[in-house]
Design a protein around this motif. Structure first.
Motif, mmCIF file in Angstrom:
data_model
loop_
_atom_site.group_PDB
_atom_site.id
_atom_site.type_symbol
_atom_site.label_atom_id
_atom_site.label_comp_id
_atom_site.label_asym_id
_atom_site.label_seq_id
_atom_site.Cartn_x
_atom_site.Cartn_y
_atom_site.Cartn_z
ATOM 1 N N GLY A 22 18.448 51.410 57.212
ATOM 2 C CA GLY A 22 17.511 50.338 56.874
ATOM 3 C C GLY A 22 17.988 49.483 55.721
ATOM 4 N N GLY A 23 18.640 50.112 54.754
ATOM 5 C CA GLY A 23 19.134 49.376 53.593
ATOM 6 C C GLY A 23 20.222 48.369 53.927
ATOM 7 N N LEU A 24 20.716 48.410 55.152
ATOM 8 C CA LEU A 24 21.718 47.410 55.543
ATOM 9 C C LEU A 24 21.115 46.010 55.605
ATOM 10 N N THR A 25 19.782 45.894 55.749
ATOM 11 C CA THR A 25 19.174 44.563 55.645
ATOM 12 C C THR A 25 19.326 44.027 54.225
ATOM 13 N N VAL A 26 19.259 44.927 53.239
ATOM 14 C CA VAL A 26 19.487 44.527 51.847
ATOM 15 C C VAL A 26 20.952 44.158 51.657
ATOM 16 N N LEU A 27 21.846 44.969 52.205
ATOM 17 C CA LEU A 27 23.274 44.662 52.108
ATOM 18 C C LEU A 27 23.582 43.323 52.748
ATOM 19 N N ARG A 28 22.979 43.053 53.906
ATOM 20 C CA ARG A 28 23.214 41.771 54.580
ATOM 21 C C ARG A 28 22.790 40.605 53.693
ATOM 22 N N THR A 191 -2.510 35.024 51.773
ATOM 23 C CA THR A 191 -1.463 34.000 51.899
ATOM 24 C C THR A 191 -0.078 34.576 51.626
ATOM 25 N N SER A 192 -0.003 35.859 51.222
ATOM 26 C CA SER A 192 1.277 36.548 51.054
ATOM 27 C C SER A 192 1.262 37.835 51.861
ATOM 28 N N LEU A 193 2.344 38.081 52.577
ATOM 29 C CA LEU A 193 2.498 39.307 53.350
ATOM 30 C C LEU A 193 3.842 39.921 52.982
ATOM 31 N N VAL A 194 3.806 41.053 52.286
ATOM 32 C CA VAL A 194 5.026 41.697 51.795
ATOM 33 C C VAL A 194 5.500 42.737 52.800
ATOM 34 N N LEU A 195 6.765 42.640 53.188
ATOM 35 C CA LEU A 195 7.368 43.637 54.074
ATOM 36 C C LEU A 195 7.938 44.750 53.211
ATOM 37 N N GLY A 196 7.225 45.869 53.164
ATOM 38 C CA GLY A 196 7.558 46.947 52.241
ATOM 39 C C GLY A 196 8.412 48.043 52.827
ATOM 40 N N CYS A 197 9.265 47.713 53.772
ATOM 41 C CA CYS A 197 10.215 48.669 54.348
ATOM 42 C C CYS A 197 11.476 47.892 54.697
ATOM 43 N N THR A 198 12.632 48.467 54.423
ATOM 44 C CA THR A 198 13.876 47.728 54.656
ATOM 45 C C THR A 198 14.195 47.550 56.137
ATOM 46 N N HIS A 199 13.491 48.265 57.014
ATOM 47 C CA HIS A 199 13.635 48.011 58.453
ATOM 48 C C HIS A 199 12.904 46.729 58.871
ATOM 49 N N PHE A 200 11.817 46.422 58.191
ATOM 50 C CA PHE A 200 10.898 45.391 58.670
ATOM 51 C C PHE A 200 11.461 43.958 58.671
ATOM 52 N N PRO A 201 12.395 43.610 57.778
ATOM 53 C CA PRO A 201 12.959 42.258 57.882
ATOM 54 C C PRO A 201 13.582 41.953 59.239
ATOM 55 N N MET A 202 13.958 42.992 59.984
ATOM 56 C CA MET A 202 14.489 42.769 61.330
ATOM 57 C C MET A 202 13.455 42.111 62.240
ATOM 58 N N LEU A 203 12.168 42.309 61.931
ATOM 59 C CA LEU A 203 11.085 41.758 62.736
ATOM 60 C C LEU A 203 10.397 40.587 62.044
ATOM 61 N N ALA A 204 11.013 40.061 60.997
ATOM 62 C CA ALA A 204 10.350 39.047 60.174
ATOM 63 C C ALA A 204 9.933 37.823 60.980
ATOM 64 N N VAL A 217 5.657 35.208 54.516
ATOM 65 C CA VAL A 217 6.181 36.556 54.712
ATOM 66 C C VAL A 217 7.291 36.810 53.695
ATOM 67 N N ILE A 218 7.113 37.858 52.911
ATOM 68 C CA ILE A 218 8.059 38.183 51.838
ATOM 69 C C ILE A 218 9.041 39.230 52.340
ATOM 70 N N ASP A 219 10.299 38.851 52.435
ATOM 71 C CA ASP A 219 11.371 39.757 52.840
ATOM 72 C C ASP A 219 11.918 40.423 51.584
ATOM 73 N N SER A 220 11.624 41.711 51.389
ATOM 74 C CA SER A 220 12.046 42.380 50.161
ATOM 75 C C SER A 220 13.560 42.510 50.069
ATOM 76 N N ALA A 221 14.259 42.436 51.205
ATOM 77 C CA ALA A 221 15.722 42.455 51.155
ATOM 78 C C ALA A 221 16.246 41.208 50.454
ATOM 79 N N VAL A 222 15.686 40.060 50.816
ATOM 80 C CA VAL A 222 16.113 38.787 50.210
ATOM 81 C C VAL A 222 15.734 38.743 48.734
ATOM 82 N N THR A 223 14.518 39.172 48.398
ATOM 83 C CA THR A 223 14.089 39.110 47.001
ATOM 84 C C THR A 223 14.893 40.076 46.133
ATOM 85 N N THR A 224 15.299 41.214 46.706
ATOM 86 C CA THR A 224 16.148 42.150 45.962
ATOM 87 C C THR A 224 17.516 41.539 45.713
ATOM 88 N N ALA A 225 18.076 40.883 46.716
ATOM 89 C CA ALA A 225 19.374 40.232 46.546
ATOM 90 C C ALA A 225 19.305 39.153 45.474
#
Length: 282
Positions: A22-28, A191-204, A217-225
């Protein structure tokens, strides 16, 4: 003793670890934002999922994974796992005081607050993350008056790992989760929806489509990067050749080389050859 931050070699790679792929979405997201950086990614696939383990076990696993990366020489650690972030971030910061450590929870919570316009935030995560309350706590700390509702969306993990990320079937499942979640807000949706799992950005994309135009929709992978990039700048740790074409990523796993490569290719959106994956014993 850990090397002081101001003496870390800025040519060193960035270490990223997760319980699996799942963390590969963060790596990407990191690779897209920081193309000149080298990366070392470790998936602790022999012991996933972390969400079913005790806090003590998760802390031990996180310290073991990070120790492997630090031993290779890294200038920054990214905890690309919500469970490990919630359980072990203080322990990792204490273990490596000279290396910046970034988790995935706070960047997502911060973006959820910053992009919110009506005082209502929804969180979609795994059952363990929802029950643990890490996002709820981080959001309340950042914006105490925010109304927060969270839902466990366990099927999203399987959909992401199968590569089923769009289409009527996926949107139907998203709707089954979103409708009761949004209904809890009664008078008006968040008005904000946080995706709190690193798998979930795949379905963003599917999630955003079902949620509608008024929901960010808040992609936590992008915000972490983005947080990693800010830290590199703040500490002067960015690679001196930020656009170099020969940056490298090395993959490590604790079990299942072929599965890691197959599923990881879906998450990273580029083929991973099993030969690229080194199996390690932590």
């Amino acid at each position: 003793m850990t090397t002081p931050m101001n003496t870390i070699n800025n040519r060193l790679p960035i270490g990223v670890f997760d319980s699996g792929v799942g963390g590969l979405t963060v790596l990407r997201a990191l690779r897209e934002l920081l193309p000149g950086e080298d990366f070392r990614y470790l998936g602790d696939t022999a012991r996933l999922p972390y969400g079913t383990k005790s806090r003590e076990s998760v802390v031990r696993y996180a310290l073991q994974s990070s120790r492997h990366l630090v031993a290779q020489g890294v200038k920054l650690l990214v905890v690309a796992c919500n469970t490990a972030t919630a359980a072990a971030l203080p322990d990792l910061a204490e273990a490596y005081p000279g290396i910046p450590v970034v988790g995935v929870v706070r960047p997502g919570a911060r973006a959820g607050c910053a992009l919110n316009t009506n005082g209502r935030i929804a969180v979609m995560a795994t059952e363990s993350t929802v029950q643990g309350g890490a996002y709820q706590a981080a959001i309340r700390e950042l914006c105490p008056n925010m109304r927060i509702e969270a839902a466990a969306c366990s099927l999203f993990v399987a959909l992401a790992e199968e590569g089923w990320t769009e289409g009527p079937l996926v949107e139907g499942i998203v709707k089954r989760y979103l409708d009761p979640l949004f209904a809890r807000f009664e008078d008006q949706p968040p008005t904000s929806l946080v995706l709190g799992c690193t798998h979930f950005p795949m379905l963003a994309g599917a999630i955003a489509k079902v949620a509608g135009e008024g929901v960010t929709v808040i992609d936590s992978a992008v915000t972490t990067a983005q947080e990693v990039r800010e830290l590199l700048v703040r500490h002067g740790l960015g690679h001196p050749e930020p656009d170099r074409p020969d940056a490298k990523t090395y993959f490590f796993a604790t079990d299942g080389r072929e599965r890691f490569a197959r599923v990881g290719s879906i998450f990273l959106r580029r083929a991973i050859d099993p030969a690229e994956v080194t199996i390690v014993d932590l």
